[in-house]
Design a protein around this motif. Structure first.
Motif, PDB file in Angstrom:
ATOM      1  N   SER A  28     -27.598  35.778  -9.256  1.00 32.96           N
ATOM      2  CA  SER A  28     -27.795  34.153  -8.943  1.00 32.96           C
ATOM      3  C   SER A  28     -29.078  33.894  -8.704  1.00 32.96           C
ATOM      4  O   SER A  28     -29.930  34.616  -8.411  1.00 32.96           O
TER       5      SER A  28
ATOM      6  N   GLY B 154     -24.620  32.195 -12.129  1.00 30.21           N
ATOM      7  CA  GLY B 154     -23.034  32.588 -11.670  1.00 30.21           C
ATOM      8  C   GLY B 154     -22.138  32.183 -12.648  1.00 30.21           C
ATOM      9  O   GLY B 154     -22.408  32.678 -13.695  1.00 30.21           O
TER      10      GLY B 154
ATOM     11  N   THR C 124     -23.135  30.487  -7.083  1.00 27.54           N
ATOM     12  CA  THR C 124     -23.194  31.805  -6.763  1.00 27.54           C
ATOM     13  C   THR C 124     -21.887  32.649  -6.710  1.00 27.54           C
ATOM     14  O   THR C 124     -21.895  33.636  -6.345  1.00 27.54           O
ATOM     15  N   ASN C 125     -21.123  32.170  -7.456  1.00 19.29           N
ATOM     16  CA  ASN C 125     -19.849  32.886  -7.844  1.00 19.29           C
ATOM     17  C   ASN C 125     -19.994  34.109  -8.596  1.00 19.29           C
ATOM     18  O   ASN C 125     -20.717  34.171  -9.627  1.00 19.29           O
ATOM     19  N   PRO C 126     -19.642  35.337  -8.208  1.00 19.92           N
ATOM     20  CA  PRO C 126     -20.061  36.706  -9.125  1.00 19.92           C
ATOM     21  C   PRO C 126     -19.307  36.545 -10.389  1.00 19.92           C
ATOM     22  O   PRO C 126     -17.961  36.301 -10.460  1.00 19.92           O
TER      23      PRO C 126
ATOM     24  N   ARG D  45     -20.894  43.840 -10.260  1.00 18.37           N
ATOM     25  CA  ARG D  45     -21.363  42.499 -10.902  1.00 18.37           C
ATOM     26  C   ARG D  45     -22.355  42.935 -11.965  1.00 18.37           C
ATOM     27  O   ARG D  45     -23.132  43.707 -11.995  1.00 18.37           O
TER      28      ARG D  45
END
Length: 303
Positions: free
Chosen positions: A182, A141, A164-166, A178
């Protein structure tokens, strides 16, 4: 009745010199355009052309940035594709070994050898889960850390250390894509029975213990983990194709805008050279005509 204007030698000389000076200035402008290759050297050359040129230059810079962003995104997604493709092959190998272990339940030596190979494959997959691009883990991420997964060597437990941040890139006007995947998306949610690294450890333990019932259940979990990985690989491939198409579109647009900018700014060399030759001929003719009109007087010789 109008009064006739008087033409003196001084006025004739001044007028002739002014005409020659303007002719020289036109020649100098043409010479400057040919030397620099540009017909717009200052806003006064063409106010409307200057405005259009500035707009096109801004569009060129924006399109070039879209292309650079696309290249970066393709690098990220290409790395993820290769990694997940290799991981899928390793999972297939683990499945073959697991099925083989179910047929060697009474051979402890063979079971140990199979479990050791699966352990090595698990270590290799953990290394692939920490794959980096531009010194950043592609499955982590937006983590600032150096690894997406950490391993407790005492227990062999793998822990997801990323988030899990894009991570996105703008590859066109109002188009963000994206460029990462992740760890949980590709390898399963940590702490669940279908997380890939948990499944592999369980398979290894089941093979060593010879528990066929548990091993069959672990084999089902392995198939589920493999399905998740293949789904992630498919999603990455779709995003890769989208960025590739956007990059091609940006490159085509850049070529079109650059051509328009060239039409406005660049000199038509054959035309400019011909005009310069005509201007030089005109200047020589003007010099000759001036010499005939303004004849030297006795005063010029006395000077």
């Amino acid at each position: 009745m109008s009064m006739p204007s008087r033409v003196t030698g001084t006025s004739m000389t001044t007028k002739a010199l002014g005409d020659l000076q303007r002719s020289l200035a036109r020649g100098q402008k043409l010479q400057s355009q040919i030397s620099g290759g540009k017909q717009l050297t200052r806003p006064s050359d063409s106010p409307t052309g200057t405005v259009t040129s500035l707009q096109l230059r801004g569009e060129v810079r924006a399109t070039q940035q879209y292309s650079r962003n696309s290249n970066d995104g393709l690098g990220w997604l290409g790395t993820i594709q290769d990694t997940l493709g290799d991981a899928s092959s390793e999972i297939i190998r683990v499945r073959d070994l697991t099925v083989q272990a179910l047929n060697t339940a009474n051979d402890s030596g063979s079971r140990q050898a199979l479990a050791d190979e699966i352990d090595n494959i698990r270590d290799q997959l953990l290394g692939q889960a920490n794959t980096k691009y531009m010194d950043r883990p592609v499955f982590g991420g937006t983590t600032p850390g150096a690894a997406a997964y950490t391993v407790d060597h005492a227990t062999g437990t793998a822990t997801f250390a990323g988030n899990t941040n894009p991570t996105t890139r703008t590859v066109g006007p109002n188009a963000k894509v994206r460029i990462e995947s992740s760890g949980p998306e590709a390898f399963g949610q940590p702490g669940t029975d279908t997380e890939l690294f948990t499944v592999l450890k369980k398979i290894s333990d089941d093979i060593k213990s010879g528990d066929a019932t548990s091993l069959n259940k672990s084999l089902e979990n392995l198939d589920s983990a493999h399905d998740l990985l293949k789904s992630a690989l498919s999603d990455v491939g779709a995003r890769y194709n989208r960025i590739e198409q956007m990059k091609q579109s940006a490159d085509d647009h850049l070529l079109s805008v650059s051509s328009q900018l060239s039409d406005i700014e660049d000199v038509d060399l054959p035309k400019a050279i011909m005009e310069l030759q005509i201007q030089q001929t005109s200047y020589q003719a003007a010099l000759a005509a001036t010499a005939k009109v303004i004849q030297p007087s006795l005063i010029d010789f006395l000077r």
